[in-house]
Design a protein around this motif. Structure first.
Motif, PDB file in Angstrom:
ATOM      1  N   GLY A  53       0.785  -1.222   0.000  1.00 36.12           N
ATOM      2  CA  GLY A  53       0.000   0.000   0.000  1.00 36.12           C
ATOM      3  C   GLY A  53       0.820   1.277   0.000  1.00 36.12           C
ATOM      4  O   GLY A  53       0.260   2.366   0.023  1.00 36.12           O
ATOM      5  N   GLY A  54       2.146   1.171   0.007  1.00 37.07           N
ATOM      6  CA  GLY A  54       2.995   2.352  -0.144  1.00 37.07           C
ATOM      7  C   GLY A  54       3.379   3.051   1.141  1.00 37.07           C
ATOM      8  O   GLY A  54       3.959   4.141   1.094  1.00 37.07           O
ATOM      9  N   ALA A  55       3.104   2.457   2.295  1.00 34.62           N
ATOM     10  CA  ALA A  55       3.386   3.155   3.552  1.00 34.62           C
ATOM     11  C   ALA A  55       4.872   3.434   3.721  1.00 34.62           C
ATOM     12  O   ALA A  55       5.277   4.555   4.049  1.00 34.62           O
ATOM     13  N   LEU A  56       5.730   2.420   3.514  1.00 32.86           N
ATOM     14  CA  LEU A  56       7.158   2.650   3.697  1.00 32.86           C
ATOM     15  C   LEU A  56       7.696   3.582   2.620  1.00 32.86           C
ATOM     16  O   LEU A  56       8.526   4.444   2.898  1.00 32.86           O
ATOM     17  N   ALA A  57       7.218   3.442   1.383  1.00 32.14           N
ATOM     18  CA  ALA A  57       7.665   4.325   0.301  1.00 32.14           C
ATOM     19  C   ALA A  57       7.366   5.776   0.632  1.00 32.14           C
ATOM     20  O   ALA A  57       8.214   6.664   0.448  1.00 32.14           O
ATOM     21  N   VAL A  58       6.176   6.048   1.129  1.00 31.02           N
ATOM     22  CA  VAL A  58       5.784   7.415   1.465  1.00 31.02           C
ATOM     23  C   VAL A  58       6.628   7.945   2.624  1.00 31.02           C
ATOM     24  O   VAL A  58       7.092   9.087   2.600  1.00 31.02           O
ATOM     25  N   GLU A  59       6.863   7.131   3.627  1.00 31.49           N
ATOM     26  CA  GLU A  59       7.634   7.615   4.768  1.00 31.49           C
ATOM     27  C   GLU A  59       9.096   7.851   4.395  1.00 31.49           C
ATOM     28  O   GLU A  59       9.717   8.814   4.869  1.00 31.49           O
ATOM     29  N   ALA A  60       9.653   7.016   3.515  1.00 28.90           N
ATOM     30  CA  ALA A  60      11.010   7.269   3.042  1.00 28.90           C
ATOM     31  C   ALA A  60      11.070   8.585   2.272  1.00 28.90           C
ATOM     32  O   ALA A  60      12.022   9.362   2.408  1.00 28.90           O
ATOM     33  N   ALA A  61      10.033   8.863   1.476  1.00 22.98           N
ATOM     34  CA  ALA A  61       9.978  10.127   0.735  1.00 22.98           C
ATOM     35  C   ALA A  61       9.822  11.310   1.681  1.00 22.98           C
ATOM     36  O   ALA A  61      10.347  12.398   1.414  1.00 22.98           O
ATOM     37  N   ARG A  62       9.121  11.129   2.774  1.00 22.19           N
ATOM     38  CA  ARG A  62       8.971  12.215   3.748  1.00 22.19           C
ATOM     39  C   ARG A  62      10.305  12.564   4.404  1.00 22.19           C
ATOM     40  O   ARG A  62      10.488  13.679   4.890  1.00 22.19           O
ATOM     41  N   PHE A  63      11.265  11.637   4.392  1.00 23.62           N
ATOM     42  CA  PHE A  63      12.617  11.930   4.881  1.00 23.62           C
ATOM     43  C   PHE A  63      13.439  12.705   3.858  1.00 23.62           C
ATOM     44  O   PHE A  63      14.562  13.106   4.148  1.00 23.62           O
ATOM     45  N   GLY A  64      12.899  12.894   2.645  1.00 14.96           N
ATOM     46  CA  GLY A  64      13.605  13.650   1.622  1.00 14.96           C
ATOM     47  C   GLY A  64      14.267  12.804   0.564  1.00 14.96           C
ATOM     48  O   GLY A  64      14.896  13.350  -0.350  1.00 14.96           O
ATOM     49  N   ALA A  65      14.155  11.478   0.650  1.00 10.04           N
ATOM     50  CA  ALA A  65      14.783  10.608  -0.334  1.00 10.04           C
ATOM     51  C   ALA A  65      13.921  10.490  -1.584  1.00 10.04           C
ATOM     52  O   ALA A  65      12.709  10.697  -1.546  1.00 10.04           O
ATOM     53  N   ALA A  66      14.561  10.157  -2.701  1.00  8.94           N
ATOM     54  CA  ALA A  66      13.830   9.762  -3.902  1.00  8.94           C
ATOM     55  C   ALA A  66      13.452   8.294  -3.759  1.00  8.94           C
ATOM     56  O   ALA A  66      14.250   7.492  -3.246  1.00  8.94           O
ATOM     57  N   VAL A  67      12.256   7.924  -4.194  1.00  5.98           N
ATOM     58  CA  VAL A  67      11.742   6.575  -3.946  1.00  5.98           C
ATOM     59  C   VAL A  67      11.176   5.992  -5.223  1.00  5.98           C
ATOM     60  O   VAL A  67      10.378   6.630  -5.920  1.00  5.98           O
ATOM     61  N   LEU A  68      11.583   4.745  -5.510  1.00  4.11           N
ATOM     62  CA  LEU A  68      10.963   3.923  -6.544  1.00  4.11           C
ATOM     63  C   LEU A  68      10.207   2.810  -5.841  1.00  4.11           C
ATOM     64  O   LEU A  68      10.816   1.976  -5.154  1.00  4.11           O
ATOM     65  N   ALA A  69       8.881   2.802  -5.979  1.00  2.78           N
ATOM     66  CA  ALA A  69       8.036   1.784  -5.359  1.00  2.78           C
ATOM     67  C   ALA A  69       7.666   0.764  -6.432  1.00  2.78           C
ATOM     68  O   ALA A  69       7.066   1.114  -7.448  1.00  2.78           O
ATOM     69  N   VAL A  70       8.032  -0.494  -6.194  1.00  2.00           N
ATOM     70  CA  VAL A  70       7.851  -1.549  -7.186  1.00  2.00           C
ATOM     71  C   VAL A  70       6.860  -2.575  -6.657  1.00  2.00           C
ATOM     72  O   VAL A  70       7.007  -3.060  -5.525  1.00  2.00           O
TER      73      VAL A  70
END
Length: 409
Positions: A271-288
């Motif tokens: 559901g993207g929870a970890l992807a979103v939280e990593a992005a909230r830290f300022g990182a670029a995220v690829l969710a696969v």
């Protein structure tokens, strides 16, 4: 040591009285070719073409007289002032500033910029600059030869951005070009230039702004409950997917340590929870993820939290072959084949999890066999119903954290 060292910023406008006075008294002037051609530079002064700042600083340190260093824009903003003041040179400098190239670029574009990220791109830092452009809505890139608009565009392949390219600001050859990132690689751009990279998503609103850069906003806290990302219990399609309990997610994020300039792969994003939280830290995220529904939920969660997440639908490990190089990776499922494929790309850190000890041992062996130092923890959490203080849900999982062996202490 020089009796006096003055650093003068030049933005193309007439020099100030202070700058003109310093130049008229100079016995040594250092700068680029267009600086040394200024009519205010004394004909009798020794001239140094600025290539290596360290070499110029040593020449200035050994000079007896008044030295002037000319630099484009504000020399205290990603400029020569820091290098000249370095302890190994021992130079104390006076600074006559000018408008920075970044401020000038945004002025030419007619855009506010207190909400912009600002990065310097050299060939050695280009990938991290690109990751900031992936992660943020508005980024100013101070480019260099070999790390200019074309190179930025090539590394942003598959990510739509608008480029505002400002060439030779402050000169008679100044030019501002607006085009989409996929077109930038088709042109030859003149140095020096500044690239403003504009992404999708809403622009920062001025109301309540109080800090430059990435403004804190939205919900407070990390490792939020799954319902915060899935739309709540009323959402029939709101399941978060494997490995997305809040406690496990918190431990995974702590071990990954995503930060600005990183590219995070979230393989099996659910559901993207970890992807979103990593992005909230300022990182670029690829969710696969291979599930179209999971990809849609990840994209919706990113929109809801106002972060940039690139969603890639496909089945690992095959889909990973065409992705750009990661810094850290969370693996939500797929077993040994996915772990091995990720390890082959040599990210700094990998985290994954297992529901049984046998599975954890197999994953750990695959990671250690591919050059990683592996740690494993058994995490157990119990959620309580505080109305009756009774057990509501229990979770037990093996958390594996792997650090590339050449980086391990």
């Amino acid at each position: 040591m020089a009796d006096r060292v003055t650093v003068i910023g030049w933005d193309g406008s007439p020099l100030t009285a202070a700058a003109t006075a310093a130049l008229s008294a100079a016995t040594l002037v250092a700068g680029a070719a267009h600086h040394l051609a200024l009519p205010e530079v004394p004909a009798t002064a020794e001239r140094i073409r600025l290539g290596s700042i360290d070499l110029a600083a040593r020449r200035i340190a050994g000079h007896r007289g008044s030295a002037v260093v000319l630099a484009d824009g504000d020399p205290g903003f990603f400029g020569v002032v820091r290098n000249l003041r370095a302890p190994e040179h021992g130079l104390e400098v006076e600074v006559v500033p000018a408008v920075s190239a970044v401020a000038t670029a945004f002025a030419r574009a007619g855009m506010p910029w207190e909400d912009a990220q600002i990065v310097v791109a050299h060939p050695r830092t280009l990938r991290r600059a690109v990751n900031v452009c992936r992660a943020h809505h508005k980024v100013a890139v101070l480019t260099s030869p070999g790390a200019g608009p074309a190179e930025l565009a090539l590394l942003l392949e598959g990510v739509h951005r608008t480029f505002v390219i400002c060439e030779e600001l402050g000169t008679a050859r100044e030019q501002v070009t607006v085009l989409t990132s996929d077109k930038a690689a088709d042109h030859v751009w003149r140095d020096p230039n500044v690239v403003i990279v504009i992404g999708s998503g809403p622009e920062q609103q001025s109301t309540g702004s109080w800090i430059a850069g990435r403004h804190p906003h939205g919900v407070r806290g990390w490792a939020l409950p799954p319902a915060a990302y899935s739309g709540g219990a009323a959402d029939p399609d709101g399941e978060c997917g494997e490995g997305e309990s809040a406690g496990l997610r918190a431990a995974q994020l702590a071990r990954l340590g995503p930060r600005t300039g990183d590219l995070v792969w979230d393989v099996g994003s659910g559901g993207g929870a970890l992807a979103v939280e990593a992005a909230r830290f300022g990182a670029a995220v690829l969710a696969v993820d291979s599930d179209p529904g999971a990809c849609a939920r990840t994209a919706a969660a990113a929109r809801a939290f106002g972060v940039q997440v690139q969603v890639v639908q496909g089945r690992a490990p095959h889909v990973l072959e065409r992705l750009p190089e990661p810094d850290v990776v969370r693996i939500g499922g797929g077993g040994v084949p996915v772990v091995t494929a990720v390890a082959d790309r040599r990210p700094e850190r990998i985290v994954t999890h297992a529901s049984t000890r046998d599975e954890a041992e197999a994953l750990g062996a695959a990671l250690s066999g591919n050059g990683y130092t592996v740690e494993c923890s058994l995490l157990q959490s119990v959620e309580l119903d505080t109305a009756a203080w009774s057990e509501r849900e229990r979770s037990v999982v093996f958390l594996l954290s792997a650090l590339r062996s050449d980086l391990a202490p």
